[in-house]
Enzyme design. Structure first.
Site, mmCIF file in Angstrom:
data_model
loop_
_atom_site.group_PDB
_atom_site.id
_atom_site.type_symbol
_atom_site.label_atom_id
_atom_site.label_comp_id
_atom_site.label_asym_id
_atom_site.label_seq_id
_atom_site.Cartn_x
_atom_site.Cartn_y
_atom_site.Cartn_z
ATOM 1 N N ASN A 145 0.733 -1.284 0.073
ATOM 2 C CA ASN A 145 0.042 0.005 -0.007
ATOM 3 C C ASN A 145 0.855 1.320 -0.048
ATOM 4 O O ASN A 145 0.681 2.189 0.711
ATOM 5 C CB ASN A 145 -0.995 0.025 1.198
ATOM 6 C CG ASN A 145 -2.204 0.812 1.095
ATOM 7 O OD1 ASN A 145 -2.312 1.370 -0.162
ATOM 8 N ND2 ASN A 145 -2.800 1.040 2.082
ATOM 9 N N HIS A 152 -9.248 3.766 8.420
ATOM 10 C CA HIS A 152 -9.835 2.631 8.154
ATOM 11 C C HIS A 152 -11.226 2.274 8.727
ATOM 12 O O HIS A 152 -11.877 1.447 7.920
ATOM 13 C CB HIS A 152 -8.755 1.482 8.452
ATOM 14 C CG HIS A 152 -7.522 1.121 7.572
ATOM 15 N ND1 HIS A 152 -6.492 1.945 7.688
ATOM 16 C CD2 HIS A 152 -7.450 0.519 6.387
ATOM 17 C CE1 HIS A 152 -5.572 1.401 6.630
ATOM 18 N NE2 HIS A 152 -6.208 0.547 5.900
#
Length: 486
Positions: A337, A373
């Site tokens: 990521n 998140h």
């Protein structure tokens, strides 16, 4: 000129009609059931792969056309993909994009605009998490919205930097600073670009505008020679997709919660967590590699030249070789990521320099990532473990490098394979330990699993955190002794 533009718009409309007809003819529920997946997951996969025909259409019909046509194409296709996946809930992203444009126009290049953007966009995302939260991983409108949130915050910061004296900015800030005033159509095209709307990657408004202006090509005046690089990333993504598809029925996080898992010996529970921790990341790797291929195909992945050879890694979210071979936690963080990590470093971590403490800035950055998140406690635990592990790994590395005894021991060639095996075992065992909280979300689930292995990760790394400084003091000679030895 007008007739050509009308023809291009007509072609886009015809393409959309054909695609919509095709989607409606598919019985997605039945197809998803036959594949052992949910309908939402199937829609997501279809949407990601749909980027390739859209990129080909863009390359051959729109690459050097008027900017407004390209923005319209990106906005229309992105909105269509959003509607295909989330139906009327597409209004969430539309609202945030329009309001963000108004914030830029009404508040201008001010710190107030940046803070308003950050608070509003994060609050909207967190409210979305709160009202849609379940105990499982669901594909819903908040998934692409978290990607959009970072885009819009970055847009506000870059617009703010564009009003500063260039000499007061770092070279990185100068590269991304927006000097002009974006229109609503430009902001919409940037936000809904089909190659990155659903799962990323992150890129700046300036980079997107270079794509629209036809600058992102290795052959000036022609479409980019990016087909082969794009197919390479697509092929790699397909390999991971096949691997995940074959293994997913047999290695699941749900098994961690079963009595059968608890009944196995301690070593088995640890090894299962190790294997699962490595494998569970493959679904993310698949999505990022496939979408990177789309970005490369359009030209967005172009990243200048190196030694006379074009680089196509501007939108890379994975460093696959590093991910698969590096035995350190820092290596996984650096390989996984990467675009999101770079965004956090650029717009959050480095902007906290005024705190004067790197560890505090690092901790706050991880807290931001955890909240970004979602609101589940598992995200906080996962990123807390990352913070702890990175600190301990740095201490251990420093100890080995500065201790003559340990550095000599570590340099023994015949023992290198053994060291590598031990490092990888520790690495992926505790990656799996951290990912357990990340994937199980709620405290009752991850706490049950952690109890079953006696909180091994926390005990191991917290112990090392307090022990290693004393070991360092005992095994690393003082500077005076080193001078005598020299």
């Amino acid at each position: 000129m007008a007739s050509a533009a009308e023809g291009d718009v007509g072609a886009v409309a015809e393409l959309a009609r054909v695609l919509r007809w095709g989607f409606e003819e598919l019985s997605l529920n039945k197809l998803a059931a036959s594949l052992g997946a949910t309908e939402q997951a199937l829609r997501l996969i279809i949407s990601i792969f749909l980027g390739y025909p859209l990129a080909l259409f863009y390359r051959h019909y729109l690459f050097y056309k008027d900017s407004y046509l390209i923005h319209l194409f990106h906005t229309f296709t992105g909105l269509s993909i959003a509607y295909f996946n989330f139906g009327s809930q597409v209004y969430h992203s539309l609202l945030c994009v329009v309001l963000q444009f108004l914030i830029l126009r009404l508040m201008g290049r001010t710190i107030t605009a940046v803070l308003t953007t950050f608070c509003f966009q994060m609050a909207y995302l967190l409210a979305g998490y709160y009202y849609t939260a379940t105990g499982n991983y669901d594909i819903k409108w908040t998934m692409p919205h978290c990607v959009l949130t970072l885009k819009l915050i970055g847009l506000a910061v870059d617009y703010f930097d564009g009003g500063k004296d260039p000499n007061s900015l770092s070279s990185e800030q100068q590269k991304h600073a927006i000097r002009g005033v974006p229109s609503l159509l430009e902001v919409a095209g940037f936000s809904y670009f089909y190659g990155a709307f659903l799962v990323g990657p992150q890129f700046s408004m300036n980079h997107y505008m270079k794509l629209v202006q036809g600058q992102l090509t290795d052959i000036p005046g022609k479409i980019p020679n990016s087909t082969i690089p794009a197919l390479k990333r697509l092929s790699l993504g397909l390999i991971y997709l096949v691997g995940y598809t074959l293994l997913s029925p047999h290695i699941t996080e749900d098994y961690l919660l079963t009595e059968d898992y608890d009944s196995h010996p301690f070593w088995f529970r640890c090894m299962y967590m190790l294997v699962w921790g490595k494998f569970v990341l493959y679904k993310y790797v698949t999505c990022w590699l496939v979408t990177e291929g789309v970005c490369i195909l359009t030209g967005l992945g172009f990243n200048d030249f190196e030694n006379g050879k074009a680089k196509w890694d501007a939108c890379a979210n994975m460093k696959v070789w590093l991910f698969e071979t590096n035995p350190r936690f820092a290596g996984t963080i650096a390989s996984f990521n990467t675009n999101t990590n770079a965004w956090v470093a650029r717009y959050f971590f480095k902007r906290l320099k005024f705190l004067g403490n790197k560890e505090l800035s690092h901790g706050l950055s991880l807290l931001f990532l955890a909240l970004w998140h979602g609101l589940h406690s598992g995200y906080l635990v996962c990123f807390q473990m990352e913070f702890l592990i990175v600190i301990v790994e740095r201490q251990a590395t420093s100890l080995i490098q500065e201790s003559p005894t340990l550095s000599n021991l570590a340099s023994i060639t015949v023992l290198q394979p053994f060291y590598y095996l031990v490092q990888q075992t520790i690495h992926w065992l505790f990656m799996g330990y951290s990912m357990t909280a990340f994937c199980l979300f709620t405290w009752d689930k991850w706490l049950k699993v952690y109890k079953s292995i006696y909180f091994l990760g926390h005990v191991f790394f917290l112990s090392l955190l307090f022990i290693l400084p004393y070991v360092h003091k005992a095994m690393v000679p003082r500077k005076e002794k080193l001078k005598k030895m020299e």
